[in-house]
Design a protein around this motif. Structure first.
Motif, PDB file in Angstrom:
ATOM      1  N   UNK A  56       0.843  -1.206   0.000  1.00 15.69           N
ATOM      2  CA  UNK A  56       0.000   0.000   0.000  1.00 15.69           C
ATOM      3  C   UNK A  56       0.870   1.246   0.000  1.00 15.69           C
ATOM      4  N   UNK A  57       1.883   1.263   0.858  1.00 14.81           N
ATOM      5  CA  UNK A  57       2.786   2.404   0.947  1.00 14.81           C
ATOM      6  C   UNK A  57       3.560   2.601  -0.359  1.00 14.81           C
ATOM      7  N   UNK A  58       4.053   1.499  -0.928  1.00 13.47           N
ATOM      8  CA  UNK A  58       4.841   1.588  -2.158  1.00 13.47           C
ATOM      9  C   UNK A  58       4.007   2.117  -3.320  1.00 13.47           C
ATOM     10  N   UNK A  59       2.829   1.527  -3.543  1.00 12.27           N
ATOM     11  CA  UNK A  59       1.990   1.962  -4.666  1.00 12.27           C
ATOM     12  C   UNK A  59       1.531   3.412  -4.489  1.00 12.27           C
ATOM     13  N   UNK A  60       1.247   3.803  -3.259  1.00 11.18           N
ATOM     14  CA  UNK A  60       0.835   5.185  -3.005  1.00 11.18           C
ATOM     15  C   UNK A  60       1.947   6.160  -3.363  1.00 11.18           C
TER      16      UNK A  60
END
Length: 470
Positions: free
Chosen positions: A242-246
């Motif tokens: 989630x953090x990476x894609x955001x």
């Protein structure tokens, strides 16, 4: 029988219970003493392990003769507290007893000295070992990683006769800490092809590297590798995705992953809320997520949650909502605001033309709220003085603060960073010269941090352009 019961007591992790059993033994032997030392070292009072050792040396009626199993626990207690002086005392006792050349004692010493930043002493122990195992190699490599000496760490890593997932993770974490995501990815690929799939820590480290450098292609590749290796999207891996894609400008993909997760904790919710508020096209999605989270009985918002919420309000110029959320944060949930919260609110006031109110709001910050950028989230928010598309509001606030209180060094540092994130390097140079002339020193704002913030913002700008025109 008593000794066996004493050993079983370690499973309860209660030193008081272990001591109670120990005191019931008429003539406790070395095994019993070693068990209590281990209990102390594993518990919340590790320094008492060493004190207990010296007590038992002089205690009448105790049949205690220290052996090679006595010292690793004692030494590990010094590692926990980073007490090299006490550690050296333990080392001296091991020499006196004649077990300092035992493998597991040497390994404990390397780990302790490395953990205390004494790599020269750790290396001396390592270099003089007659036999080494994987623990020995991992400990010495990790010691150099901890002090960011990646050149020395990598040379030793290349010489390792064998490696395991701990070895790879230490190196990848080291390169992540020195802001070299390219080498993190390179090591990950090599690990997967030579030593297997790694573990959750490996995946989290490489996903963090992809997110920080906005490498969406590599991030998708890691995601695909997780699926191929049947690792499953655990809570920690899901949160990292989630953090990476955001951060790579795809909060929509992050949301898909978020919705498929059966278990979510506050860290997971924060990652999604922050992702939508800072990197999303519509920050209102973050506020909707926040409302959904508040309906859950087992999740309570924290400081990071409200950074995302207030950032969303600032980006959408929702003044009343922002004021209500700030009040709710402090009054209902007793969360102490950080500079990030104050900065979001200041931008929110200024976006409504209330610059004086913004300045007063920042001036009324408690003295103990510093301006040092301790996290990437804070750094990104500082760059988001561009809430309305440019740095004009941030510059206006900082200048007004300086004019009102020219002796406050923090305000000069604030304006310096605002110029840096805007790429106005001539103004940065002028500010530096002016600060040097006045003898102003603003600790905490390193060139590395400035460069990373600016690079991150430039990449995000490129992503936004691709979404707009691609």
């Amino acid at each position: 029988m008593a000794g066996r019961l004493l050993k079983l007591s370690l499973n309860f992790c209660e030193i008081d219970y272990t001591l109670l059993i120990f005191k019931c033994i008429n003539f406790p032997d070395t095994f019993c003493v070693n068990t209590v030392i281990k209990a102390y070292a594993s518990g919340s009072l590790p320094t008492k392990a060493v004190g207990f050792y010296f007590e038992m040396l002089e205690e009448e009626g105790v049949l205690f003769k220290p052996n090679s199993f006595t010292f690793p626990s004692m030494i590990s207690s010094c590692t926990k507290t980073k007490d090299s002086v006490l550690g050296e005392k333990c080392h001296g006792q091991a020499v006196k007893v004649g077990v300092d050349r035992t493998l597991h004692v040497e390994n404990a010493l390397i780990h302790m000295y490395s953990g205390c930043g004494l790599n020269n002493v750790a290396w001396k122990v390592f270099d003089e070992m007659s036999m080494r195992d994987l623990v020995s190699w991992n400990s010495i490599v990790d010691g150099y990683v901890k002090v960011n000496d990646m050149e020395a760490a990598h040379k030793l890593f290349d010489k390792m006769p064998e490696r395991n997932v701990v070895s790879w993770n230490a190196m990848m974490k080291g390169y992540l800490d020195v802001k070299n995501p390219g080498l993190v990815l390179k090591l990950f690929r090599k690990m997967v092809t030579t030593d297997g799939k790694g573990n959750d820590t490996s995946i989290v480290t490489v996903l963090t590297a992809c997110g920080r450098s906005c490498r969406s292609k590599e991030g998708r590749s890691v995601h695909a590798a997780v699926i191929r290796m049947f690792m499953g999207v655990t809570l920690i891996i899901g949160t990292s995705l989630i953090d990476m894609y955001s951060k790579c400008g795809r909060p929509d993909v992050a949301h898909v992953i978020f919705n498929t997760m059966l278990i979510k904790n506050i860290v997971c919710w924060n990652a999604m809320i922050s992702g939508e508020s800072i990197h999303g096209k519509s920050p209102k999605h973050a506020l909707h997520l926040f409302d959904e989270m508040l309906k859950l009985v087992d999740i309570t918002p924290d400081e990071v949650t409200y950074i995302g919420v207030l950032c969303a309000c600032a980006r959408e110029s929702l003044l009343t909502e922002g004021q209500n959320h700030f009040l709710e944060m402090t009054k209902k949930f007793n969360i102490k605001p950080s500079f990030a919260h104050y900065w979001c609110m200041a931008n929110l006031y200024a976006s409504h033309g209330l610059v004086k109110k913004a300045v007063e709001f920042l001036k009324n910050m408690p003295v103990d709220v510093g301006l040092s950028p301790q996290s990437s989230l804070w750094a990104g928010l500082l760059g988001s003085c561009r809430f309305n598309g440019d740095v004009a509001i941030g510059e206006q606030i900082a200048k007004a603060l300086i004019e009102d209180d020219p002796s406050n060094n923090s305000y000069h540092g604030l304006l310096l960073i605002i110029y840096a994130v805007a790429g106005r390097w001539e103004d940065v140079t002028k500010m530096k010269c002016m600060m040097e002339e006045r003898g102003v020193s603003v600790p905490g704002f390193s060139l590395v941090e400035l460069t990373e913030i600016v690079h991150s913002l430039k990449v995000e700008d490129n992503i936004s352009m691709l979404h707009k025109y691609g």
